[in-house]
Structure formats: C-alpha cells, structure tokens
Enzyme design. Structure first.
Site, PDB file in Angstrom:
ATOM      1  N   ILE A 105       0.850  -1.212   0.000  1.00 42.54           N
ATOM      2  CA  ILE A 105       0.000   0.000   0.000  1.00 42.54           C
ATOM      3  C   ILE A 105       0.880   1.256   0.000  1.00 42.54           C
ATOM      4  O   ILE A 105       0.417   2.351   0.250  1.00 42.54           O
ATOM      5  CB  ILE A 105      -0.915   0.003   1.252  1.00 42.54           C
ATOM      6  CG1 ILE A 105      -0.074  -0.034   2.542  1.00 42.54           C
ATOM      7  CG2 ILE A 105      -1.909  -1.153   1.200  1.00 42.54           C
ATOM      8  CD1 ILE A 105      -0.885   0.155   3.812  1.00 42.54           C
ATOM      9  N   HIS A 121      -4.419  -4.768  -2.124  1.00 37.84           N
ATOM     10  CA  HIS A 121      -4.672  -4.507  -0.695  1.00 37.84           C
ATOM     11  C   HIS A 121      -4.985  -3.035  -0.477  1.00 37.84           C
ATOM     12  O   HIS A 121      -4.890  -2.523   0.628  1.00 37.84           O
ATOM     13  CB  HIS A 121      -3.483  -4.954   0.168  1.00 37.84           C
ATOM     14  CG  HIS A 121      -3.394  -6.448   0.245  1.00 37.84           C
ATOM     15  ND1 HIS A 121      -2.395  -7.099   0.893  1.00 37.84           N
ATOM     16  CD2 HIS A 121      -4.196  -7.420  -0.265  1.00 37.84           C
ATOM     17  CE1 HIS A 121      -2.579  -8.422   0.786  1.00 37.84           C
ATOM     18  NE2 HIS A 121      -3.658  -8.629   0.084  1.00 37.84           N
TER      19      HIS A 121
HETATM   20  N1  APR Z   1      14.439  -8.868  -1.495  1.00 37.20           N
HETATM   21  C1  APR Z   1      13.735 -10.013  -1.733  1.00 37.20           C
HETATM   22  N2  APR Z   1      12.884 -10.574  -0.832  1.00 37.20           N
HETATM   23  C2  APR Z   1      12.766  -9.935   0.359  1.00 37.20           C
HETATM   24  C3  APR Z   1      13.463  -8.746   0.692  1.00 37.20           C
HETATM   25  C4  APR Z   1      14.327  -8.214  -0.310  1.00 37.20           C
HETATM   26  N3  APR Z   1      15.028  -7.077  -0.118  1.00 37.20           N
HETATM   27  N4  APR Z   1      13.114  -8.373   1.957  1.00 37.20           N
HETATM   28  C5  APR Z   1      12.243  -9.313   2.409  1.00 37.20           C
HETATM   29  N5  APR Z   1      12.038 -10.247   1.457  1.00 37.20           N
HETATM   30  C6  APR Z   1      11.128 -11.403   1.494  1.00 37.20           C
HETATM   31  C7  APR Z   1      11.024 -12.071   2.843  1.00 37.20           C
HETATM   32  O1  APR Z   1      11.950 -13.144   2.901  1.00 37.20           O
HETATM   33  C8  APR Z   1       9.581 -12.571   2.841  1.00 37.20           C
HETATM   34  O2  APR Z   1       9.491 -13.911   2.365  1.00 37.20           O
HETATM   35  O3  APR Z   1       9.853 -10.865   1.212  1.00 37.20           O
HETATM   36  C9  APR Z   1       8.865 -11.667   1.841  1.00 37.20           C
HETATM   37  C10 APR Z   1       7.875 -10.735   2.511  1.00 37.20           C
HETATM   38  O4  APR Z   1       6.825 -11.531   3.015  1.00 37.20           O
HETATM   39  P1  APR Z   1       5.763 -10.889   4.022  1.00 37.20           P
HETATM   40  O5  APR Z   1       6.490 -10.122   5.067  1.00 37.20           O
HETATM   41  O6  APR Z   1       4.813 -11.982   4.417  1.00 37.20           O
HETATM   42  O7  APR Z   1       4.993  -9.808   3.125  1.00 37.20           O
HETATM   43  P2  APR Z   1       3.847 -10.099   2.079  1.00 37.20           P
HETATM   44  O8  APR Z   1       4.020 -11.414   1.397  1.00 37.20           O
HETATM   45  O9  APR Z   1       3.745  -8.900   1.231  1.00 37.20           O
HETATM   46  O10 APR Z   1       2.556 -10.161   3.054  1.00 37.20           O
HETATM   47  C11 APR Z   1       1.303 -10.174   2.414  1.00 37.20           C
HETATM   48  O11 APR Z   1       0.258  -9.874   4.576  1.00 37.20           O
HETATM   49  O12 APR Z   1      -0.109  -8.796   6.606  1.00 37.20           O
HETATM   50  C12 APR Z   1      -0.509  -8.893   5.301  1.00 37.20           C
HETATM   51  O13 APR Z   1      -1.585  -7.155   4.175  1.00 37.20           O
HETATM   52  C13 APR Z   1      -0.323  -7.587   4.588  1.00 37.20           C
HETATM   53  O14 APR Z   1       0.123  -7.223   2.236  1.00 37.20           O
HETATM   54  C14 APR Z   1       0.555  -7.952   3.388  1.00 37.20           C
HETATM   55  C15 APR Z   1       0.293  -9.420   3.238  1.00 37.20           C
END
Ligand code: APR
Length: 248
Positions: A105, A121
């Site tokens: 977002i 989202h």
């Molecule tokens: N480069 C590549 N991957 C990365 C990096 C980076 N610099 N930094 C973090 N990651 C990876 C992490 O290893 C993790 O697997 O990105 C992933 C992020 O996962 P989440 O934190 O679960 O985020 P996301 O998948 O977007 O979550 C989805 O969950 O809480 C809800 O609404 C919220 O939109 C969010 C949704």
C-alpha cells in the site's frame, strides 16, 4: 549470485514476455519499510495485524485503530522507490512487463513510474467517507485524528482508509488481477505467499518465477527461483537483458 542463473533467467523472461509481476512487502524493505514476516524484523512480530488493522477494531475500538493502526500505516509515508521498483517500471516501458499486481500500500511502484499497478490490498493516498463516498487526502485525516476520533468528513460521515483491512471484502481490482494471472506468466518478487487470496494467483498462472530472500510454498512449482535481495537480482537481470539486446 550465479551469473549463469541470471543469464538463463533473463533469457526465459524474454522468451515468455510479457510478464505480470506480483510484489509483496519484500520489494520495499530496501526502501526502509519493514516487511511483515521476515524473522526478527517483520512488523507483525511486534503487532497483531488481524487485531489492529481489522474492520472490527475500526468499528468497535476506533481509538486503537486510529491511534495505533494509523500510526503503523503512516510510519513509512516518506519512503522512496528503490532500484527494484525502478527496474520494473523500465521493463513495463520496454514491454517485458504487462503490469504489476501489488500487495503493498506504499505507492512506490507508481512513484517509480509504473503505469499499470493493481493495488489488491488498497492504498493509503485517501480515506473514504462511509456516508457520502467522497475521498479525503490522508494528510488531512492525519491532522483531524489529532483531535477527532473517528475522523469525519465535511458531511459528518466517518472516514476510513482505502487500505483493505482484515475482514474487508476483496476490492473489484482483484478480479482484474485474477484474469491477468491466468493469461500471462507471473513473476513473484518479495512475498512469502502466505496470505490469501494473493497466494491464489500463482496457482492460476501458466508459468511462475520467484525472486525472494526466503523459500516460499510455491518454489517447487516455479520455472525458476532466485533467493536473494530484489535490488541486487533485478539490477543483475536488467544488465543481462542489455547484453541479450546487444547480441540480438
Ligand atoms: N528482497 C527479496 N525478498 C525480500 C526482501 C528483499 N530485499 N526483503 C524481504 N524479502 C522477502 C522475505 O523473505 C519474505 O518472504 O519478502 C517476503 C515478505 O513476506 P511478508 O512479510 O509476508 O509480506 P507479504 O508477502 O507482502 O505479506 C502479504 O500480509 O499482513 C498482510 O496485508 C499484509 O500485504 C501484506 C500481506
């Protein structure tokens, strides 16, 4: 990072273009925005999202929602796009990327220049009035909240964020995202693919590729998986494309 893997991945991306890109919080961590589930640094290690950013809290406990929830949402408003966002905007311009479906977002894809961005989202640019349906800029609402909870519109209606909260219906844009992910190969960048329905999209795509720091439940299904940082990997892939272009 393995040179051969980068070259082969670049070739595959060109062969199967255009791609739809599904991004998660991981593409914005190098802009200073913590993701949700990375061990130790993930936001949700400290807060419970289901609790705070939910329709129930918005309705039953507006003070918690507008004091804590809103501060979490607004904390990274001045983050800037990073080179991963910028490479994706360039690839859209060059016809390699058809569009982006993002769970984020933070508006960073649009700020980086991407045109076709489906925010499944929602977004944080404005708040919606529950009575008259008008939009109020978030900055105005952040001011109102200092003395008025819940914040109200000029018409007296309650203002709520256009972010999709836990307990909300899916936004109509998800339908579009679903159609796109049926028609094109899907490149997942920076998502744990643990949250539905976003993680339904990779199961619909004819081909998927994954660029992520950690393994995801879809790694076995993917045509390629590169574990590592989005900025480093996308920058390397972009260089490999230029090499390919020069050779063609
Ligand atoms: N480069 C590549 N991957 C990365 C990096 C980076 N610099 N930094 C973090 N990651 C990876 C992490 O290893 C993790 O697997 O990105 C992933 C992020 O996962 P989440 O934190 O679960 O985020 P996301 O998948 O977007 O979550 C989805 O969950 O809480 C809800 O609404 C919220 O939109 C969010 C949704």
């Amino acid at each position: 990072m393995n040179e051969i893997m980068i070259k082969n991945t670049a070739q595959l991306l060109v062969e199967k273009k255009p791609w739809i890109v599904l991004t998660g919080a991981g593409i914005s961590t190098e802009s200073g925005i913590p993701d949700f589930r990375s061990p130790r640094t993930g936001l949700w290690e400290k807060l419970d999202p289901m609790e705070i950013l939910s329709v129930r809290t918005l309705q039953e406990d507006p003070h918690t929602f507008y004091r804590i929830g809103l501060s979490v949402l607004l904390r990274f408003r001045d983050a800037e796009p990073n080179d991963a966002h910028r490479v994706l905007a360039r690839w859209e311009h060059e016809g390699l990327v058809e569009g982006i479906i993002t769970q984020n977002i933070d508006d960073l894809h649009r700020q980086a220049g991407s045109q076709k961005v489906l925010e499944i989202h929602g977004h944080l640019r404005t708040f919606l009035c529950l009575r008259c349906g008008s939009d109020t800029p978030t900055e105005e609402v952040a001011e109102k909240v200092k003395s008025q909870i819940p914040p109200v519109c000029k018409c007296g209606g309650v203002l709520r964020p256009r972010v999709i909260l836990f307990g909300d219906m899916l936004p109509p844009v998800f339908q579009q995202a679903e159609e796109l992910s049926h028609q094109h190969p899907l490149l997942v960048i920076g998502s744990s693919l643990q949250v539905s329905p976003a993680n339904y999209l990779p199961s619909q795509a004819p081909t998927i590729g994954i660029i992520n720091r950690e393994p995801t439940p879809f790694d076995e299904k993917a045509a390629f998986v590169i574990h590592g940082g989005a900025v480093e990997i996308l920058t390397a892939l972009n260089t490999a494309f230029k090499e390919l272009g020069r050779k063609q």
